[in-house]
Design a protein around this motif. Structure first.
Motif, short mmCIF file in Angstrom:
data_model
loop_
_atom_site.label_atom_id
_atom_site.label_comp_id
_atom_site.label_asym_id
_atom_site.label_seq_id
_atom_site.Cartn_x
_atom_site.Cartn_y
_atom_site.Cartn_z
N SER A 37 0.84 -1.20 0.00
CA SER A 37 0.00 0.00 0.00
C SER A 37 0.87 1.24 0.00
O SER A 37 2.04 1.20 0.41
CB SER A 37 -0.93 0.02 1.22
N THR A 83 -0.76 11.55 3.30
CA THR A 83 -1.49 12.37 4.26
C THR A 83 -1.20 13.84 3.98
O THR A 83 -0.04 14.23 3.82
CB THR A 83 -1.08 12.03 5.71
N VAL A 114 -6.52 11.81 4.23
CA VAL A 114 -5.61 10.72 3.88
C VAL A 114 -6.14 10.04 2.63
O VAL A 114 -7.35 9.81 2.50
CB VAL A 114 -5.48 9.69 5.02
N SER A 120 -5.08 6.67 -0.03
CA SER A 120 -4.23 5.50 -0.17
C SER A 120 -4.48 4.85 -1.53
O SER A 120 -5.54 5.03 -2.13
CB SER A 120 -4.48 4.49 0.96
N LYS A 136 0.33 5.33 1.14
CA LYS A 136 -0.58 6.25 1.83
C LYS A 136 0.00 7.66 1.82
O LYS A 136 1.18 7.86 2.09
CB LYS A 136 -0.80 5.79 3.27
N THR A 146 4.15 10.92 2.93
CA THR A 146 3.94 9.73 2.10
C THR A 146 4.64 8.54 2.74
O THR A 146 5.79 8.64 3.16
CB THR A 146 4.50 9.95 0.68
#
Length: 217
Positions: free
Chosen positions: A114, A118, A128, A130, A116, A177
């Motif tokens: 994953s 923010t 956020v 993802s 992500k 990140t």
């Protein structure tokens, strides 16, 4: 009756001649060998060179094959729209389009589960986003696109800072990140994690990024 009488018989060696040569025995006496100082120095030098070469090859193998975390870079960020709503409460509507570059520096493929991203404003998290996992080949890079949409975010606590930033024409945002994955090393899976943070300054007039400062963690 005749009696026998012992007689002494003398045997003389056969004289040597051209047809009956006598074998000769030669004895070679070897003295104890003592190496010279130059030979000892050359032998020690060759031994040192062999050990040094082996250590250098081992160090190079460890340096190139030892797994390292991937590097993250905010390759592109666009502010799609930003709007301040004054009534009934101060709220913020904004939309970001981001492109994250994931670079694999190792000689093995990288599988990340994953990614992500923010986005925050003055140390306060706004939202956020993802993305799904992917695969990055050895010594290669992959680009991941993400879009963050925030509508009706209350900024009551930061309204004074927001008004000040609007007066300046630039709003500072910070992005964080993070990527989680594993590195394929033969039959083993080595977990890895990388993180990068950026400070992004967005102009309110034309809604473009004025400046950005990024660093890895």
């Amino acid at each position: 009756m005749a009696s026998s009488k012992s007689e002494y018989v003398f045997y003389a060696p056969i004289p040597s001649g051209p047809y009956n040569p006598q074998p000769q025995q030669n004895v070679v006496v070897l003295t104890h060998y003592r190496p010279t100082p130059d030979y000892c120095c050359q032998r020690s030098l060759r031994l040192c060179i062999s050990i040094t070469t082996s250590l250098l090859l081992l160090s190079a193998a460890v340096f190139f094959l030892y797994p390292s975390d991937p590097t993250l870079q905010l390759a592109r960020i666009n502010l799609n729209h930003v709007r301040i709503n004054a009534a009934p409460k101060p709220t913020l509507d904004l939309s970001f389009s981001l492109t994250i570059r994931v670079r694999n520096r190792d000689f093995f493929s990288l599988n990340y589960d994953s990614l992500k991203v923010t986005v925050g404003y003055r140390a306060r998290e706004l939202g956020v986003v993802s993305s799904d996992g992917g695969r990055v080949r050895a010594r290669a890079s992959s680009y991941v696109n993400a879009t963050l949409v925030i509508d009706g975010l209350q900024v009551l606590h930061d309204v004074f800072y927001l008004l000040e930033d609007l007066a300046k024409g630039v709003i500072p945002f910070d992005t964080d990140t993070e990527v989680d994955g594993s590195l394929g090393l033969l039959f083993f899976r080595i977990p890895i994690k990388a993180r990068a943070s950026c400070e992004v300054y967005v102009g309110t007039t034309n809604q473009t990024v004025v400046r950005e400062d990024c660093y890895s963690k």
